[in-house]
Design a protein around this motif. Structure first.
Motif, short mmCIF file in Angstrom:
data_model
loop_
_atom_site.label_atom_id
_atom_site.label_comp_id
_atom_site.label_asym_id
_atom_site.label_seq_id
_atom_site.Cartn_x
_atom_site.Cartn_y
_atom_site.Cartn_z
N THR A 4 28.43 29.97 6.36
CA THR A 4 29.89 30.45 5.99
C THR A 4 30.05 31.29 7.01
OG1 THR A 4 29.27 32.19 4.30
CG2 THR A 4 29.64 29.57 3.72
N SER B 128 26.24 24.94 12.12
CA SER B 128 27.51 24.91 11.34
C SER B 128 27.99 23.79 10.68
CB SER B 128 28.41 25.08 12.59
OG SER B 128 29.43 24.43 13.31
N LEU B 129 28.52 24.64 9.58
CA LEU B 129 29.26 23.83 8.81
C LEU B 129 30.34 22.88 8.72
CD1 LEU B 129 30.66 26.83 6.36
CD2 LEU B 129 28.58 25.21 5.98
N GLU C 59 33.53 19.81 8.38
CA GLU C 59 34.64 20.50 7.50
C GLU C 59 34.81 20.49 6.24
OE1 GLU C 59 39.29 18.72 8.06
OE2 GLU C 59 38.41 18.04 9.60
N GLN D 84 33.01 23.09 4.98
CA GLN D 84 33.91 24.13 4.22
C GLN D 84 34.12 24.09 3.01
OE1 GLN D 84 34.52 26.82 6.30
NE2 GLN D 84 33.64 25.68 8.25
N LYS E 207 31.94 26.24 0.15
CA LYS E 207 32.76 27.76 0.02
C LYS E 207 32.99 28.31 -1.32
CE LYS E 207 33.75 28.91 5.43
NZ LYS E 207 34.43 29.85 5.78
#
Length: 106
Positions: free
Chosen positions: A30, A78-79, A81, A84, A87
């Motif tokens: 995150t 990485s995350l 979309e 995300q 989170k």
């Protein structure tokens, strides 16, 4: 809240992001993109377990793996979309953890 659908969806959520390491990995991601070695250094996890957990998160389209063709090899995570959206769940877990910690201290 005790209906069958509720239980099934909680179980599915835990299947995707539950366990000892996935939430920790997701917390790090995150903050932004991390290389494999960075993630390995930031938590006491074996390379085999980290690889397995990252693959599972990638299979569930929570994270994306980007490999660069260079020597030495460079791989970043990485995350996505969609990832995300986790989170909000992590924030809820953190808030509950804070309240629980306060309860333990009293």
């Amino acid at each position: 809240m005790g209906d069958k659908h509720f239980k099934e969806t909680v179980e599915l959520t835990l299947k995707v992001i539950g366990g000892k390491w996935k939430p920790v990995i997701l917390c790090h991601l995150t903050e932004g993109t991390h290389r494999f070695g960075e993630l390995k250094r930031e938590m006491p996890i074996t390379q085999k377990m980290l690889t397995q957990q990252l693959r599972e998160l990638e299979d569930d389209e929570i994270i994306i793996r980007k490999a660069y063709s260079q020597v030495p090899p460079k791989v970043e995570y990485s995350l996505t979309e969609y990832g995300q959206t986790v989170k909000e769940l992590l924030n809820t877990l953190s808030s509950w953890g804070e309240k629980h910690q306060e309860r333990l201290e009293h």
